[in-house]
Design a protein around this motif. Structure first.
Motif, PDB file in Angstrom:
ATOM      1  N   ASP A 162      -0.667 -10.754 -11.201  1.00 26.70           N
ATOM      2  CA  ASP A 162       0.451 -11.490 -11.791  1.00 26.70           C
ATOM      3  C   ASP A 162       1.592 -10.501 -11.993  1.00 26.70           C
ATOM      4  O   ASP A 162       1.532  -9.656 -12.884  1.00 26.70           O
ATOM      5  N   GLY A 163       2.606 -10.568 -11.152  1.00 26.46           N
ATOM      6  CA  GLY A 163       3.703  -9.616 -11.276  1.00 26.46           C
ATOM      7  C   GLY A 163       4.659  -9.732 -10.104  1.00 26.46           C
ATOM      8  O   GLY A 163       4.664 -10.732  -9.369  1.00 26.46           O
ATOM      9  N   PHE A 164       5.479  -8.700  -9.922  1.00 26.58           N
ATOM     10  CA  PHE A 164       6.515  -8.716  -8.892  1.00 26.58           C
ATOM     11  C   PHE A 164       6.082  -7.907  -7.668  1.00 26.58           C
ATOM     12  O   PHE A 164       5.408  -6.876  -7.794  1.00 26.58           O
ATOM     13  N   LEU A 165       6.457  -8.390  -6.496  1.00 31.00           N
ATOM     14  CA  LEU A 165       6.406  -7.606  -5.269  1.00 31.00           C
ATOM     15  C   LEU A 165       7.831  -7.157  -4.960  1.00 31.00           C
ATOM     16  O   LEU A 165       8.739  -7.983  -4.874  1.00 31.00           O
ATOM     17  N   GLU A 166       8.015  -5.865  -4.802  1.00 29.67           N
ATOM     18  CA  GLU A 166       9.327  -5.351  -4.451  1.00 29.67           C
ATOM     19  C   GLU A 166       9.528  -5.440  -2.935  1.00 29.67           C
ATOM     20  O   GLU A 166       8.581  -5.663  -2.177  1.00 29.67           O
ATOM     21  N   LYS A 167      10.748  -5.270  -2.515  1.00 35.57           N
ATOM     22  CA  LYS A 167      11.086  -5.331  -1.093  1.00 35.57           C
ATOM     23  C   LYS A 167      10.252  -4.300  -0.313  1.00 35.57           C
ATOM     24  O   LYS A 167      10.221  -3.132  -0.650  1.00 35.57           O
ATOM     25  N   GLY A 168       9.547  -4.757   0.730  1.00 34.67           N
ATOM     26  CA  GLY A 168       8.716  -3.884   1.551  1.00 34.67           C
ATOM     27  C   GLY A 168       7.270  -3.776   1.092  1.00 34.67           C
ATOM     28  O   GLY A 168       6.463  -3.188   1.790  1.00 34.67           O
ATOM     29  N   ASP A 169       6.931  -4.346  -0.084  1.00 28.06           N
ATOM     30  CA  ASP A 169       5.554  -4.279  -0.577  1.00 28.06           C
ATOM     31  C   ASP A 169       4.630  -5.178   0.245  1.00 28.06           C
ATOM     32  O   ASP A 169       5.032  -6.233   0.747  1.00 28.06           O
ATOM     33  N   LYS A 190       0.523  -6.741  -0.064  1.00 24.30           N
ATOM     34  CA  LYS A 190      -0.658  -6.887  -0.894  1.00 24.30           C
ATOM     35  C   LYS A 190      -1.706  -7.706  -0.138  1.00 24.30           C
ATOM     36  O   LYS A 190      -1.380  -8.681   0.546  1.00 24.30           O
ATOM     37  N   THR A 191      -2.986  -7.316  -0.298  1.00 25.20           N
ATOM     38  CA  THR A 191      -4.102  -8.032   0.300  1.00 25.20           C
ATOM     39  C   THR A 191      -5.049  -8.488  -0.807  1.00 25.20           C
ATOM     40  O   THR A 191      -5.403  -7.693  -1.692  1.00 25.20           O
ATOM     41  N   PHE A 192      -5.464  -9.757  -0.764  1.00 17.97           N
ATOM     42  CA  PHE A 192      -6.352 -10.327  -1.773  1.00 17.97           C
ATOM     43  C   PHE A 192      -7.513 -11.028  -1.064  1.00 17.97           C
ATOM     44  O   PHE A 192      -7.335 -11.660  -0.016  1.00 17.97           O
ATOM     45  N   GLN A 193      -8.718 -10.906  -1.666  1.00 23.01           N
ATOM     46  CA  GLN A 193      -9.899 -11.558  -1.107  1.00 23.01           C
ATOM     47  C   GLN A 193     -10.699 -12.247  -2.206  1.00 23.01           C
ATOM     48  O   GLN A 193     -10.699 -11.808  -3.361  1.00 23.01           O
ATOM     49  N   ASP A 194     -11.375 -13.334  -1.831  1.00 23.48           N
ATOM     50  CA  ASP A 194     -12.253 -14.046  -2.746  1.00 23.48           C
ATOM     51  C   ASP A 194     -13.355 -14.686  -1.916  1.00 23.48           C
ATOM     52  O   ASP A 194     -13.182 -14.955  -0.713  1.00 23.48           O
ATOM     53  N   ASP A 195     -14.513 -14.939  -2.544  1.00 23.08           N
ATOM     54  CA  ASP A 195     -15.643 -15.503  -1.816  1.00 23.08           C
ATOM     55  C   ASP A 195     -15.417 -16.955  -1.419  1.00 23.08           C
ATOM     56  O   ASP A 195     -15.988 -17.423  -0.420  1.00 23.08           O
ATOM     57  N   GLU A 196     -14.589 -17.723  -2.166  1.00 18.07           N
ATOM     58  CA  GLU A 196     -14.458 -19.154  -1.895  1.00 18.07           C
ATOM     59  C   GLU A 196     -13.014 -19.614  -1.749  1.00 18.07           C
ATOM     60  O   GLU A 196     -12.667 -20.283  -0.781  1.00 18.07           O
ATOM     61  N   LYS A 197     -12.143 -19.267  -2.695  1.00 15.31           N
ATOM     62  CA  LYS A 197     -10.789 -19.841  -2.689  1.00 15.31           C
ATOM     63  C   LYS A 197      -9.810 -18.899  -3.376  1.00 15.31           C
ATOM     64  O   LYS A 197     -10.164 -18.180  -4.302  1.00 15.31           O
ATOM     65  N   ILE A 198      -8.550 -18.903  -2.884  1.00 19.40           N
ATOM     66  CA  ILE A 198      -7.459 -18.154  -3.510  1.00 19.40           C
ATOM     67  C   ILE A 198      -6.308 -19.116  -3.759  1.00 19.40           C
ATOM     68  O   ILE A 198      -5.894 -19.860  -2.870  1.00 19.40           O
ATOM     69  N   GLU A 199      -5.794 -19.117  -5.007  1.00 22.75           N
ATOM     70  CA  GLU A 199      -4.649 -19.944  -5.379  1.00 22.75           C
ATOM     71  C   GLU A 199      -3.436 -19.041  -5.584  1.00 22.75           C
ATOM     72  O   GLU A 199      -3.531 -18.005  -6.251  1.00 22.75           O
ATOM     73  N   LEU A 200      -2.282 -19.440  -5.011  1.00 25.65           N
ATOM     74  CA  LEU A 200      -1.061 -18.646  -5.069  1.00 25.65           C
ATOM     75  C   LEU A 200       0.051 -19.434  -5.734  1.00 25.65           C
ATOM     76  O   LEU A 200       0.158 -20.652  -5.573  1.00 25.65           O
TER      77      LEU A 200
END
Length: 275
Positions: free
Chosen positions: A217-224, A226-236
């Motif tokens: 939960d936060g900011f992505l700066e220009k050029g950042d 990020k990779t996220f993984q979960d066993d079943e589901k990811i909510e964005l």
């Protein structure tokens, strides 16, 4: 009445009689029977920011882009047309930025991942290292073969034939080194949900797993990136979805998001499908 203006000038200023953006949103929320907490929960806009916007304080939004996005989101939540409120915000805050600087900006972003000078420099260094390594390896192999050839002539042939394959066994060990490439993103595990976010500009994001717990939960700066993984589901939740490039399970999502728009997405294992 201001000094130096006639009564007719004051009467001809309809913009002064127009209710403020915050007051319009507040009255619409009350008319809809919603509390600030309920609006915050449905829009993911934090409670202090909702209060600040209803008091016409946009300083906590983090800039004009986010302010416009929050106004659109809150207006839709209370049943208002967001276009008129965004136009009013632009009129009161100097209008939208000129579109001409955007072309050099996005052009620079397209060029940025493949800078020519660093790539040529790296290629030259790699070529020099390869040449030096090849020369050294050739010289070493030549000396080794000459020394082995002398011993074979003097000793029994069968005993020396067992040692001759040794130089050939070392060559395959150096060749099959994998070369990293952008296509490696397709090699994501099939038993997990993999989401990759790349920000072309500053954007707030929220990421949760299948159990509802927050992953980021936060900011992505220009050029950042990020990779996220979960066993079943990811909510964005993408607070400024326009500048976000999104890959899900190794495939790029081609949806076009608007600048400043808030997007809520959900992905599970298999082909990427927005939830």
């Amino acid at each position: 009445m201001s000094i130096g203006n006639s009564p007719e000038d004051d009467r001809n200023s309809p913009a002064d009689d127009r209710p403020s953006i915050g007051r319009v949103l507040q009255q619409a929320r009350i008319a809809a029977g919603l509390t600030v907490d309920e609006v915050s929960s449905s829009t993911r806009v934090r409670i202090p920011i909702v209060h600040a916007i209803e008091e016409d304080d946009f300083s906590r939004c983090g800039g004009d882009v986010y302010a416009r996005g929050h106004i659109r989101t809150l207006a839709r939540a209370v049943g208002l047309d967001p276009a008129a409120l965004v136009d009013q915000y632009d009129a009161e805050h100097g209008g939208r930025p000129a579109p001409t600087p955007a072309a050099p900006l996005f052009e620079a972003e397209r060029i940025r991942p493949e800078p020519r000078r660093p790539n040529w420099t790296a290629a030259m260094v790699a070529a020099i290292v390869a040449v030096v390594g090849f020369v050294g390896y050739t010289a070493f192999s030549g000396n080794d073969e000459r020394s082995n050839g002398g011993t074979v002539a003097e000793g029994p042939a069968p005993s020396k034939k067992t040692t001759s394959p040794k130089p050939t066994k070392t060559k395959p060990a150096a060749d099959p080194k994998p070369v990293p490439s952008e296509s490696a993103i397709a090699g994501v595990p099939a038993d997990k949900v993999t989401v990759i976010l790349v920000a072309d500009d500053k954007s707030w994001i929220s990421v949760k797993g299948h159990d509802g717990k927050s992953i980021f939960d936060g900011f992505l700066e220009k050029g950042d990136k990020k990779t996220f993984q979960d066993d079943e589901k990811i909510e964005l939740v993408l607070g400024n979805a326009g500048p976000i490039e999104l890959w899900v399970n190794g495939k790029k999502i081609e949806d076009t998001f608007e600048e400043g728009a808030v997007e809520r997405l959900s992905y599970s294992k298999g082909d990427p499908e927005a939830g």
